[in-house]
Design a protein around this motif. Structure first.
Motif, mmCIF file in Angstrom:
data_model
loop_
_atom_site.group_PDB
_atom_site.id
_atom_site.type_symbol
_atom_site.label_atom_id
_atom_site.label_comp_id
_atom_site.label_asym_id
_atom_site.label_seq_id
_atom_site.Cartn_x
_atom_site.Cartn_y
_atom_site.Cartn_z
ATOM 1 N N ASP A 150 50.489 -40.950 -56.120
ATOM 2 C CA ASP A 150 49.907 -40.935 -57.465
ATOM 3 C C ASP A 150 50.108 -42.266 -58.170
ATOM 4 N N VAL A 151 51.248 -42.908 -57.940
ATOM 5 C CA VAL A 151 51.491 -44.236 -58.512
ATOM 6 C C VAL A 151 50.439 -45.227 -58.019
ATOM 7 N N VAL A 158 42.227 -49.170 -54.133
ATOM 8 C CA VAL A 158 42.344 -49.180 -52.680
ATOM 9 C C VAL A 158 41.904 -47.833 -52.119
ATOM 10 N N HIS A 159 41.835 -47.764 -50.794
ATOM 11 C CA HIS A 159 41.540 -46.500 -50.114
ATOM 12 C C HIS A 159 42.850 -45.916 -49.591
ATOM 13 N N ILE A 160 43.220 -44.740 -50.090
ATOM 14 C CA ILE A 160 44.408 -44.028 -49.639
ATOM 15 C C ILE A 160 43.962 -42.920 -48.691
ATOM 16 N N HIS A 171 44.972 -34.664 -54.527
ATOM 17 C CA HIS A 171 44.854 -35.863 -55.353
ATOM 18 C C HIS A 171 43.389 -36.118 -55.702
ATOM 19 N N ARG A 172 43.095 -36.316 -56.970
ATOM 20 C CA ARG A 172 41.757 -36.691 -57.424
ATOM 21 C C ARG A 172 41.662 -38.210 -57.483
ATOM 22 N N VAL A 175 42.063 -44.731 -60.008
ATOM 23 C CA VAL A 175 41.686 -46.115 -59.710
ATOM 24 C C VAL A 175 41.392 -46.250 -58.218
ATOM 25 N N ALA A 176 42.147 -45.557 -57.409
ATOM 26 C CA ALA A 176 41.955 -45.593 -55.956
ATOM 27 C C ALA A 176 40.988 -44.498 -55.500
ATOM 28 N N THR A 177 40.568 -44.601 -54.247
ATOM 29 C CA THR A 177 39.811 -43.546 -53.572
ATOM 30 C C THR A 177 40.756 -42.854 -52.603
ATOM 31 N N VAL A 178 40.846 -41.524 -52.686
ATOM 32 C CA VAL A 178 41.808 -40.780 -51.869
ATOM 33 C C VAL A 178 41.060 -39.855 -50.912
ATOM 34 N N THR A 179 41.320 -40.031 -49.624
ATOM 35 C CA THR A 179 40.795 -39.146 -48.587
ATOM 36 C C THR A 179 41.958 -38.377 -47.992
#
Length: 375
Positions: A150-151, A158-160, A171-172, A175-179
């Motif tokens: 989350d931090v 970035v892509h997480i 996780h929604r 700032v980052a994109t989460v897959t």
């Protein structure tokens, strides 16, 4: 479609109401809920084998049920409306079905709320390298890892990519994109998912657990090629974590593994949960190791690895702290009792000597005798 029986829903509601962490369900036994580290009965009568089997199999998807019938083991997650998500481990005990339901936070809990030192946030934001969260089962490793994700999610474009078994915290995109990928529903094969991860353009990779040499090798490879890798292990402190990582490999590979770890292992966050003095739940005690010149040298040189504990204890300038140093703070602040600290301390004698030097006066009679016995 998976569903929850009314009886199971009532028990999960009790977990939520009591702020419990786990529900233990076993054929022929009274359901129990773990609250503040202790198990307590959640019903007046035992559940029959038929009740347990029906509740579990209705909660499973067709894929999970098929795997469970083949292996008698299953990990999956369920969502109870208004109660949140629960991670489930289903198993067989004396020929009958059983399970433990672990309550999952509704969204990531902030690191500050978990009581983590600021260095953990800084480790989460490292631009590359391997960061591990370790501790025994039930110590909150997954909660800490989700907070670290989350931090990054709130700070870096970035892509997480997460590889989990099962997904715990959803996780929604911020700032980052989460897959998020889950074993069993998004991938059938853990090694294949790890190999494919490098072709999915990740910047940050969360691997639920480093459990074997192949997983460690994939994590090191990703960290060496400029990715951030977050993961967990079932180890008790930084020194044991390094030794366990190396022991995954045969002797002829260990020098190369040590060299790789010396430049990629950015930090190790080890945690334990101990009861609070006021009886209001538990508090997380944390050891933090951070890569600096001395730590890297101790990882690379097998003759110096035994000294990692001393490196951590003397590394405050790099943000490091040992378990006993954190316990000292918690005792002097009045957060935990001296007796609790003595049970959790890595070196109880040295701990009492350090506590005596602070001038702290114990209030518990047992603690006073322990303290006065120190030289």
């Amino acid at each position: 479609m998976p569903s929850l029986t009314p009886e199971l829903t009532d028990l999960l509601a009790a977990v939520h109401r009591l702020d419990g962490s786990d529900l233990h369900l076993r054929s022929g036994a009274t359901p129990k809920i773990r609250v503040s580290g202790s198990l307590q009965e959640a019903a007046e009568v035992a559940w029959s084998a038929e009740q347990v089997t029906r509740a579990l199999r209705e909660a499973m998807s067709a894929t999970v049920l098929r795997d469970f019938e083949e292996t008698w083991e299953a990990d999956f997650a369920v969502t109870a409306e208004g109660l949140g998500r629960f991670r489930v481990n289903a198993f067989r005990s004396r020929g009958q079905d059983g399970a433990v339901f672990r309550r999952i936070s509704d969204g990531a809990v902030p690191l500050e709320q978990l009581g983590m030192p600021d260095v953990v946030r800084r480790l989460a934001l490292r631009p590359r390298g391997l960061v591990l969260v370790t501790g025994p089962t039930g110590s909150g490793k997954s909660t800490t890892l989700s907070a670290m994700v989350d931090v990054v999610n709130a700070a870096r474009p970035v892509h997480i990519l997460t590889l989990e078994d099962p997904i715990e915290v959803v996780h929604r995109d911020r700032v980052a994109t989460v897959t998020q990928r889950e074993l069993g529903s998004d991938t059938r094969d853990w090694p294949a998912a790890l190999r494919a991860a490098m072709r999915q353009d990740p910047d940050v990779i969360l691997i639920g657990e480093l459990r074997d040499a192949d997983t460690v090798r994939a994590a090191l490879s990703a960290a060496e090629t400029g990715h951030v890798v977050l993961s967990s292990m079932h180890t008790t402190d930084a020194r044991e974590t390094v030794l366990r990582l190396i022991d995954f490999f045969p002797a002829h590979e260990q020098p190369r593994v040590r060299a790789a770890l010396a430049v990629t292992l950015e930090g190790v966050v080890c945690q334990r949960l101990v009861p609070r003095l006021d009886g209001d739940g538990r508090v997380c005690v944390v050891e933090v190791a951070v890569r600096d010149a001395r730590f890297a040298e101790a990882v690379a040189d097998p003759d110096k690895t035994h000294g990692i504990t001393d490196v951590v204890a003397s590394g405050a300038y790099s943000g490091m702290q040992s378990f006993d140093q954190h316990l000292l703070t918690l005792v002097t602040e009045g957060t935990i009792s001296l007796d609790t600290a003595m049970l959790a301390a890595s070196n109880p004698h040295d701990f009492t000597v350090a506590l005596r030097r602070t001038g702290w006066a114990p209030e518990q009679p047992v603690g006073r005798r322990v303290l006065e016995s120190a030289p």
